[in-house]
Design a protein around this motif. Sequence first.
Motif, PDB file in Angstrom:
ATOM      1  N   PHE A 142       4.426  58.618  29.281  1.00 50.85           N
ATOM      2  CA  PHE A 142       2.993  58.520  29.048  1.00 50.85           C
ATOM      3  C   PHE A 142       2.368  57.600  30.090  1.00 50.85           C
ATOM      4  O   PHE A 142       2.924  56.539  30.412  1.00 50.85           O
ATOM      5  N   ASP A 143       1.226  58.016  30.615  1.00 50.72           N
ATOM      6  CA  ASP A 143       0.482  57.223  31.586  1.00 50.72           C
ATOM      7  C   ASP A 143      -0.686  56.548  30.862  1.00 50.72           C
ATOM      8  O   ASP A 143      -1.678  57.204  30.549  1.00 50.72           O
ATOM      9  N   PRO A 144      -0.582  55.260  30.559  1.00 50.16           N
ATOM     10  CA  PRO A 144      -1.652  54.605  29.798  1.00 50.16           C
ATOM     11  C   PRO A 144      -3.015  54.646  30.479  1.00 50.16           C
ATOM     12  O   PRO A 144      -4.047  54.590  29.809  1.00 50.16           O
ATOM     13  N   SER A 145      -3.054  54.751  31.807  1.00 50.59           N
ATOM     14  CA  SER A 145      -4.338  54.738  32.505  1.00 50.59           C
ATOM     15  C   SER A 145      -5.072  56.070  32.391  1.00 50.59           C
ATOM     16  O   SER A 145      -6.282  56.133  32.621  1.00 50.59           O
ATOM     17  N   SER A 146      -4.362  57.142  32.031  1.00 47.66           N
ATOM     18  CA  SER A 146      -4.982  58.473  31.996  1.00 47.66           C
ATOM     19  C   SER A 146      -5.645  58.786  30.668  1.00 47.66           C
ATOM     20  O   SER A 146      -6.422  59.728  30.563  1.00 47.66           O
ATOM     21  N   LEU A 147      -5.313  58.015  29.624  1.00 51.06           N
ATOM     22  CA  LEU A 147      -5.796  58.243  28.264  1.00 51.06           C
ATOM     23  C   LEU A 147      -5.360  59.590  27.708  1.00 51.06           C
ATOM     24  O   LEU A 147      -5.886  60.081  26.727  1.00 51.06           O
ATOM     25  N   GLN A 148      -4.402  60.232  28.351  1.00 47.58           N
ATOM     26  CA  GLN A 148      -3.842  61.483  27.866  1.00 47.58           C
ATOM     27  C   GLN A 148      -2.328  61.441  28.023  1.00 47.58           C
ATOM     28  O   GLN A 148      -1.818  60.846  28.971  1.00 47.58           O
ATOM     29  N   PRO A 149      -1.585  62.089  27.113  1.00 47.76           N
ATOM     30  CA  PRO A 149      -0.141  62.197  27.319  1.00 47.76           C
ATOM     31  C   PRO A 149       0.138  62.920  28.624  1.00 47.76           C
ATOM     32  O   PRO A 149      -0.587  63.833  29.014  1.00 47.76           O
ATOM     33  N   LYS A 150       1.174  62.490  29.333  1.00 51.63           N
ATOM     34  CA  LYS A 150       1.453  63.077  30.634  1.00 51.63           C
ATOM     35  C   LYS A 150       2.374  64.281  30.513  1.00 51.63           C
ATOM     36  O   LYS A 150       1.934  65.414  30.622  1.00 51.63           O
ATOM     37  N   VAL A 151       3.639  64.065  30.290  1.00 53.08           N
ATOM     38  CA  VAL A 151       4.576  65.177  30.229  1.00 53.08           C
ATOM     39  C   VAL A 151       5.744  64.830  29.317  1.00 53.08           C
ATOM     40  O   VAL A 151       5.998  63.671  29.002  1.00 53.08           O
ATOM     41  N   GLU A 152       6.450  65.865  28.906  1.00 55.76           N
ATOM     42  CA  GLU A 152       7.708  65.694  28.188  1.00 55.76           C
ATOM     43  C   GLU A 152       8.822  65.736  29.223  1.00 55.76           C
ATOM     44  O   GLU A 152       8.841  66.587  30.109  1.00 55.76           O
ATOM     45  N   VAL A 153       9.766  64.792  29.140  1.00 54.17           N
ATOM     46  CA  VAL A 153      10.750  64.662  30.200  1.00 54.17           C
ATOM     47  C   VAL A 153      11.983  65.514  29.967  1.00 54.17           C
ATOM     48  O   VAL A 153      12.419  66.236  30.841  1.00 54.17           O
ATOM     49  N   PHE A 154      12.549  65.420  28.785  1.00 49.56           N
ATOM     50  CA  PHE A 154      13.844  66.054  28.584  1.00 49.56           C
ATOM     51  C   PHE A 154      13.915  66.646  27.190  1.00 49.56           C
ATOM     52  O   PHE A 154      13.457  66.026  26.235  1.00 49.56           O
ATOM     53  N   LEU A 155      14.480  67.831  27.048  1.00 49.74           N
ATOM     54  CA  LEU A 155      14.558  68.509  25.757  1.00 49.74           C
ATOM     55  C   LEU A 155      15.920  68.307  25.127  1.00 49.74           C
ATOM     56  O   LEU A 155      16.931  68.251  25.814  1.00 49.74           O
ATOM     57  N   SER A 156      15.952  68.195  23.810  1.00 43.80           N
ATOM     58  CA  SER A 156      17.221  68.004  23.101  1.00 43.80           C
ATOM     59  C   SER A 156      17.433  69.120  22.085  1.00 43.80           C
ATOM     60  O   SER A 156      17.722  68.883  20.925  1.00 43.80           O
ATOM     61  N   LYS A 157      17.254  70.352  22.528  1.00 46.93           N
ATOM     62  CA  LYS A 157      17.355  71.494  21.610  1.00 46.93           C
ATOM     63  C   LYS A 157      18.794  71.758  21.182  1.00 46.93           C
ATOM     64  O   LYS A 157      19.040  72.267  20.099  1.00 46.93           O
ATOM     65  N   SER A 158      19.750  71.442  22.032  1.00 42.08           N
ATOM     66  CA  SER A 158      21.152  71.678  21.692  1.00 42.08           C
ATOM     67  C   SER A 158      21.647  70.616  20.728  1.00 42.08           C
ATOM     68  O   SER A 158      21.247  69.454  20.795  1.00 42.08           O
ATOM     69  N   LEU A 159      22.541  70.972  19.823  1.00 46.29           N
ATOM     70  CA  LEU A 159      23.084  70.042  18.849  1.00 46.29           C
ATOM     71  C   LEU A 159      23.933  68.947  19.495  1.00 46.29           C
ATOM     72  O   LEU A 159      24.201  67.931  18.879  1.00 46.29           O
ATOM     73  N   VAL A 160      24.370  69.159  20.735  1.00 44.55           N
ATOM     74  CA  VAL A 160      25.184  68.135  21.389  1.00 44.55           C
ATOM     75  C   VAL A 160      24.308  67.034  21.977  1.00 44.55           C
ATOM     76  O   VAL A 160      24.822  66.049  22.470  1.00 44.55           O
ATOM     77  N   PHE A 161      22.980  67.196  21.896  1.00 45.52           N
ATOM     78  CA  PHE A 161      22.090  66.176  22.408  1.00 45.52           C
ATOM     79  C   PHE A 161      21.543  65.340  21.268  1.00 45.52           C
ATOM     80  O   PHE A 161      21.007  65.859  20.294  1.00 45.52           O
ATOM     81  N   SER A 162      21.687  64.036  21.368  1.00 42.58           N
ATOM     82  CA  SER A 162      21.074  63.117  20.424  1.00 42.58           C
ATOM     83  C   SER A 162      20.720  61.854  21.200  1.00 42.58           C
ATOM     84  O   SER A 162      21.532  60.949  21.348  1.00 42.58           O
ATOM     85  N   PHE A 163      19.509  61.812  21.714  1.00 41.78           N
ATOM     86  CA  PHE A 163      19.099  60.717  22.581  1.00 41.78           C
ATOM     87  C   PHE A 163      18.941  59.434  21.776  1.00 41.78           C
ATOM     88  O   PHE A 163      18.373  59.426  20.682  1.00 41.78           O
ATOM     89  N   TYR A 164      19.421  58.332  22.342  1.00 45.08           N
ATOM     90  CA  TYR A 164      19.533  57.097  21.573  1.00 45.08           C
ATOM     91  C   TYR A 164      19.082  55.870  22.358  1.00 45.08           C
ATOM     92  O   TYR A 164      18.337  55.050  21.874  1.00 45.08           O
ATOM     93  N   GLY A 165      19.546  55.729  23.588  1.00 41.86           N
ATOM     94  CA  GLY A 165      19.172  54.600  24.430  1.00 41.86           C
ATOM     95  C   GLY A 165      18.317  55.055  25.602  1.00 41.86           C
ATOM     96  O   GLY A 165      18.425  56.191  26.065  1.00 41.86           O
ATOM     97  N   LEU A 166      17.479  54.155  26.105  1.00 39.09           N
ATOM     98  CA  LEU A 166      16.532  54.521  27.158  1.00 39.09           C
ATOM     99  C   LEU A 166      16.185  53.282  27.969  1.00 39.09           C
ATOM    100  O   LEU A 166      15.936  52.219  27.416  1.00 39.09           O
ATOM    101  N   GLU A 167      16.191  53.444  29.294  1.00 41.65           N
ATOM    102  CA  GLU A 167      15.768  52.343  30.155  1.00 41.65           C
ATOM    103  C   GLU A 167      15.294  52.900  31.490  1.00 41.65           C
ATOM    104  O   GLU A 167      15.719  53.982  31.910  1.00 41.65           O
ATOM    105  N   VAL A 168      14.417  52.142  32.145  1.00 37.76           N
ATOM    106  CA  VAL A 168      13.843  52.539  33.433  1.00 37.76           C
ATOM    107  C   VAL A 168      14.317  51.583  34.510  1.00 37.76           C
ATOM    108  O   VAL A 168      14.254  50.357  34.341  1.00 37.76           O
TER     109      VAL A 168
END
Length: 353
Positions: A281-307
């Motif tokens: 999300f870009d706070p300066s745009s006042l709109q959501p930007k984009v979705e980064v990654f999809l977790s449609k498969s059952l083997v995906f369970s996103f848990y940790g995140l860092e930049v």
Amino acid sequence: MGKSIFKTFKFSLSINWFFRVWMGLYILGFYGCKVNHPTPEQPMEPMVGENRVIILNEGNFMFGNGSISVIDKKTGSVTNDVYQSQNGVPLGDVPQSMIQYNGLGYIVVNNSGKIEVVDLKDFSSVKTISGFTSPRQMTIVNQNPLLAWVTDLYANKIWEIDLQAGIIQREIPLMGWSENIFYSNSEVFILNKSDSVIHVLDANTGALKTTLNVGGSIIDFKQWSSSELMVLSKKGLYKLDMDLVSFLPVYSFDSSRTALRMAVDTVQELVYFIDNDVFVFDPSSLQPKVEVFLSKSLVFSFYGLEVDSENNSVYVTNTKDFVQKGEVIALDVNGNELAKYLVGVNPQFLVFD
């Protein structure tokens, strides 16, 4: 590789922490023999130096199989189980968070009720600080003497520790589950997960100065600038002005979110968070930007995140089925997958050095 995975922003439900625990215990019961007899790996020497990603792998609750993995960003090599390899003993049950200070790593091990202090050059043990109930996160509040505060899940208190002596020297009453903690200008900002509020305490006296509420469940906060925290709630994003001790609304979600965790890129001024999928999300745009990654498969369970702002990359962890080894996925700022790294069980907390 090289193919953009940015998609149109959408809302989706996430697997909350309690469901993760339930699922993990269920699967552990079903596959118990597989957990007790993991496939052995070739021992590797811990990597020394900077330009690394340090991953805390929670392991499985009550199994004591928490571990540390290290990714060398230059070579792409991964070293797993660095703490046990170096010290000959397991790290403990559920490593939760970590801070770095003067060449040392302070690893908060939640269910073991301790903080393991390691030399970051080789992850050799320096000391163990024990006596906590269920510690979560810590922050340095004074440098001379070197003092830190530690939040706790069950203790109804904040712990003040003397890092040089390696002892708890004061207990500060604070009801409820305390999680995120941040020190600024003699004040300590603490997220109370039980009440979904942020408490502001005097770092010298421990006295409660004020309690802040955004009218919705607060999920996470991160430092945004020298005077601001970015706060994620179910209802939207807010900036907390630490000088004025007040909230500034940034964006309101169309419907209540069930986000799990947030990360910020203070260079590009972007906010990332996990809500089943990973959003930016870009706070300066006042709109959501984009979705980064999809977790449609059952083997995906996103848990940790860092930049990693210095290298323009985003790291997200995938716990898969909560039993087998998880992975860390590196993305560039355009959403292109750069690499995947096989790490320990239930990777959650990431640190760059």
